[in-house]
Enzyme design. Structure first.
Site, PDB file in Angstrom:
ATOM      1  CE  LYS A  81      -0.926   7.631  -6.229  1.00 31.33           C
ATOM      2  NZ  LYS A  81      -0.721   9.189  -6.559  1.00 31.33           N
ATOM      3  CB  SER A 156      -4.219  10.175  -7.891  1.00 28.35           C
ATOM      4  OG  SER A 156      -2.842  10.415  -7.452  1.00 28.35           O
ATOM      5  CB  SER A 180      -2.135  13.247  -6.349  1.00 29.11           C
ATOM      6  OG  SER A 180      -2.906  13.103  -7.481  1.00 29.11           O
TER       7      SER A 180
END
Lengths: 488, 484
Positions: A81, A156, A180
């Site tokens: 990420k 997310s 997330s």
């Protein structure tokens, strides 16, 4: 050699590599080719680096040939990420304010994976600074759910979950502040683990809400999640909140620990707002455990309804503080219109941050303001204690809790983008776990009529990841949803 | 109307730890800008603070020196404000659970003369907390430059109660604070290097009134004399304002040392809301009773207590103790010499009159450190013995001292080699005395007319003729006999 290496698990690929049936170079090439083909539609990545990873894969092959394999993940592609620092690599947090920022140092989680021979393949998209549940808050691009490109991948860490689901990587790292990792895992039909707070070092994770953030893995199987956790878990002297404990052998405990377990079902997680179709799959999963000899106990988490407000007060307060450093003075975007220091701050931040980030900074600043601090921040911490106690009481009776991960399957891009409150509710089953610091895993447990994945969340006791993974693996063995792939 | 000033101080002192408060980066004054940094110092995304144990230990030591309570738990809070010298735009500090609470600092007020000890009193402390320092801004024309070398170095903030009333007390407080912190090796407390910084809260009230007046915070006090001048000016300004019927505004003012005035910086309405909250990146620190007591057990004898003991044990005058006692190394040096030869006054005088003077001019860059001196305690003990046993005169002792200072040789050997032994041969001295009497008829006449001091001039002549080696006691005896 299968031409669909990218849909195999790291465990399978490890065996193929060990048997010299494939090379790490072939593996990464297969992932690169796959990504080239479908990435224009999925848009999971913000950056990739072919040349570098092919060289790394070569080095991995040489290690294996010399009998010096570093770990079961040696040669396995991992996507990270774009909120985890990696030296010499962009760290945008999907924000304009960090658009051109290159990190001069590496996060502990990435460093440990690299030391284990894993190939750091690409930076995945996210909601700006991990604030969101759909990746629609990325300043750069929307990521599309591989199961239905019209839909969001969850967030997310939606870039990471989509990349795993679409075969653009074998493993991915994400971060989970209120769901997330678990929510996008559920919505993309992959496995995602949020470890206990403190199990994985946060060093190098650009902070959203420091007391809630945890790094965790995504993979196609529970076993792959376990072997990734094995590498990234454990004390780090660069993180004062990192837990000092011996790390068990997770893969081994999956094999050994076969239950039966005593599993709790919190009644508050099955009320209004839970999509009926999702409910059916969760109830089926509960039923499965029951049929396999597990005792199912209804438990109560009476303060569950306070989780969302307590979370948004705590997380925004911490975010307003953590994001203060992005000020246009040193390494972040600086407004070209600014005339003095105050102007640099306000204009650079106004230009650099997106709406959701601004919304949370303003809310958090208010929460910490003199005169409101006690009513909001302090009270939220008290609620947090109550929520933690609810779980402690439940865990006196059961080994783990079974709940939906998300109240719905993936929704359409744009569907909730203008309604932050309804977006916040998509984390209603995951948020409490962060507030209480507990480990939670989401595993695929079925597909809706629209062929959208549904996730089962299993919540464990603090630092009981070994047991949690065993419970998840037990379900997965009987329901190998990972064999089903999105048609792209 | 008569007014009384009430003053409280907030003193920041940089701890002399090897590395910064939350990361292993060293700090050195005057290093090339922005070279003493890393991801933590610069507040880069993802960087996390990790506590420096030595900074905690040093803060506890400071707390114990000043009789503070050391609570079992202290914690870290973030103090927010935007300023370019602060990499994170928050400072990690301690808000409601500081490492030290209460306490007091013993101060010595000026005596009636330099050699007379002044009155001692206690100044109450509110708290001492530990925090990270910020960087440094330099403004050049329209540009501002920032150096983050200093950012993240450990600072303790010592906050006093409003317990002082004039610039003398403020001076005495800072002097005592500096003495104790230097003594314990906590900090060099050099205000010019920013190792010690001071803000003052000042208010005035009619004498006898209990309620405090409106306070003004005074900043930019960059030297001890700056603090005293600024405080004096501000007291005068406030009294004059009140006397002319004006109100004192609650505000922050800046001391302008060049202009000799204070200037308003910002009013209370413009005060920051620091939005303190517990730093989620750091765990609270638990200080066990055992740890605290083990640190207390290592605490050295403090200077004012030592001075009392030196009065009692060595019968030294204040002019000497006030020089030796504030310096631990020097007082240890003194006591080592005395332990080798028990002539405390003589040894103390060698230290204060000879050693310190020579050290002060011998260094290439300020004073030569005591540790680098060639004169060791055993040299002073031997020297004292030579004088005490009349082997050399105290006049010659100075010469011998200078030789030791240069060469580090033993005094016995120097005396031997240079033939500096005192002459006690009475007949030889008698001859010199007779010559001196013949050559100084004026002094002789004066002496005979009853002016006893006149004998010194003749003595001086004898001493000169003997090249300083004649025993002064014997000269005196012989001269008096001859002149009788």
């Amino acid at each position: 050699m299968s031409n669909e290496l990218f849909f195999k698990s790291a465990a399978e690929l490890g065996e193929l590599l060990d048997k010299k049936e494939i090379s790490a170079v072939e593996l990464i090439q297969s992932v690169i080719d796959r990504t080239k083909k479908i990435e224009p539609r999925v848009q999971a990545f913000l950056a990739t680096n072919e040349e570098k990873v092919i060289a790394e894969a070569k080095a991995s092959d040489e290690r294996r040939a010399a009998g010096k394999k570093l770990s079961p993940l040696d040669g396995i592609p991992v996507a990270t990420k774009d909120i985890l620092a990696d030296k010499g690599v962009q760290l945008t947090c999907a924000s304009k304010i960090l658009k051109n920022y290159i990190s001069p140092y590496t996060s502990t989680a990435i460093e440990r994976l690299r030391d284990a021979g894993a190939i750091m393949w690409g930076r995945t998209n996210l909601d700006e600074f991990a604030m969101g549940s759909s990746v629609e808050n990325s300043a750069f691009q929307a990521t599309h759910n591989p199961w239905d490109l019209e839909r969001i991948p969850g967030g997310s860490s939606g870039g990471s979950s989509a990349a795993v689901a679409a075969g653009e990587t074998i493993i991915a790292l994400g971060s989970d502040t209120g769901g997330s990792i678990r929510q996008p895992a559920a919505l993309c039909g992959v496995v995602g683990l949020k470890p206990t707070y403190g199990l994985v070092s946060r060093y190098g994770l650009a902070a959203f809400a420091s007391s809630l953030d945890q790094i965790g893995p995504f993979a196609r199987t529970v076993k792959d999640v376990a072997s990734t956790l094995q590498i990234i878990a454990g004390h780090d002297r660069y993180d004062s909140t990192s837990f000092k404990a011996n790390i068990p052998n997770y893969t081994e405990s999956i094999e050994k620990n076969k239950g039966p377990w005593k599993l709790g079902v919190p009644k508050e997680y099955f009320g209004e707002g839970l999509n009926p179709e999702v409910r059916v799959f969760i109830e089926k999963a509960i039923d499965f455990y029951k049929q396999q000899g597990c005792e199912i106990v209804e438990v109560s988490l009476p303060n569950a309804d306070l989780a969302i407000p307590a979370y948004y007060l705590t997380a925004t307060a911490e975010a307003s503080s953590n994001l203060a450093r992005y000020d246009g003075i040193r390494y972040t975007h600086r407004s070209s219109d600014a005339t003095d220091a105050i102007d640099i701050y306000s204009k650079s931040r106004a230009e650099g941050f997106g709406d959701e980030v601004k919304r949370r900074i303003i809310l958090g600043t208010y929460v910490l303001s003199s005169g409101y601090y006690d009513a909001y921040y302090v009270r939220a911490q008290k609620v947090r204690t109550l929520i933690r106690r609810d779980f402690e009481q439940a865990f006196q009776r059961v080994d783990a809790l079974l709940t939906p991960t998300s109240p719905t399957a993936a929704f359409k891009i744009g569907e909730k983008a203008t309604d932050p409150l309804s977006m916040y509710l998509s984390d209603i089953y995951t948020i409490s776990i962060n507030l209480a610091g507990l480990p939670g895993i989401s595993i695929p447990c079925g597909f809706t009529n629209n062929n959208l994945p549904v996730g089962l969340q299993i919540i464990g006791k603090p630092y009981a990841e070994a047991q949690l993974l065993a419970i998840a693996d037990f379900f997965e063995k009987a329901h190998p949803h990972y064999t089903k792939n999105p048609s792209l | 109307m008569e007014y009384e000033a009430v003053i409280g101080l907030e003193v920041h002192v940089q701890l002399g730890t090897k590395t910064k408060l939350f990361t292993r980066v060293p700090y050195a004054y005057g290093a090339e800008p922005n070279t003493l940094t890393n991801s933590v110092v610069l507040g880069l995304p993802g960087a996390l603070p990790v506590m420096n144990l030595q900074a905690i230990r040093d803060s506890i030591r400071v707390g114990l020196i000043f009789n503070c309570q050391i609570p079992e738990i202290c914690k870290w809070d973030r103090k927010h404000y935007f300023y370019p010298d602060m990499p994170k735009n928050y400072q990690i500090s301690q808000y409601d659970k500081p490492i030290c609470q209460g306490g007091e600092v013993e101060i010595e007020l000026p005596g009636s003369a330099r050699n007379i000890m002044g009155k001692h009193r206690m100044v109450k402390l509110t708290r001492i907390h530990l925090e990270e320092d910020v960087g440094k801004l330099t403004h050049i024309g329209n540009e501002s430059l920032v150096d983050y070398n200093r950012a993240g170095t450990p600072l303790i903030e010592i906050v006093t109660e409003p317990d002082m009333h004039n610039a003398d007390e403020v001076f005495a407080f800072l002097k005592s604070l500096r003495m104790h912190l230097l003594y314990a090796g906590i900090s060099d407390c050099d205000m010019e290097k920013g190792q010690m910084r001071c803000d003052a809260n000042i208010s005035v009230r009619p004498k006898g009134e209990r309620k405090l007046g409106t306070k003004v915070e005074l900043k930019n006090l960059n030297s001890i004399s700056g603090v005293c001048n600024g405080v004096s000016f501000e007291i005068k300004r406030q009294i004059e304002s009140l006397e002319s019927g004006q109100r004192i505004l609650q505000e922050t003012r800046r001391w302008d040392a060049e202009g000799g005035i204070t200037i308003s910086m910002r009013s209370k309405e413009m005060a920051h809301d620091y939005r303190y909250f517990p730093d989620p990146d750091l765990m609270p620190v638990k200080i066990s009773k055992e740890w605290r007591e083990s640190i207390r057990a290592e605490q050295p004898e403090l200077p004012f207590i030592k001075q009392e003991r030196f009065f009692q044990q060595y019968d030294l005058p204040y002019s000497v103790t006030s020089v030796i006692c504030p310096d631990k190394e020097l007082s240890d040096y003194f006591e080592e010499a005395v332990s080798l030869y028990n002539q405390p006054k003589m040894i103390a005088n060698f230290i204060v009159n000879e050693l310190l003077r020579e050290l002060s001019v011998a260094g290439t860059n300020g004073s030569l450190p005591l540790a680098e001196s060639k004169v060791k305690p055993h040299h002073l003990a031997s020297l004292a013995k030579l004088v005490d046993q009349s082997v050399i005169s105290s006049q010659i002792a100075k010469e011998v001292f200078n030789e030791i200072f240069k060469t580090g040789q033993n005094p016995e050997k120097i005396v031997e080699d240079k033939d500096l032994k005192q002459n006690t041969d009475t007949s030889a001295i008698e001859k010199l005395c007779a010559d001196a009497i013949n050559n100084n008829p004026k002094a002789v006449a004066e002496f005979k007319s009853g002016k006893d001091n006149a004998i010194n001039a003749i003595k001086g002549q004898v001493m000169k003729a003997s090249q300083g080696k004649a025993n002064p006691k014997i000269i005196d005896e012989i001269l008096r006999k001859l002149l009788a």
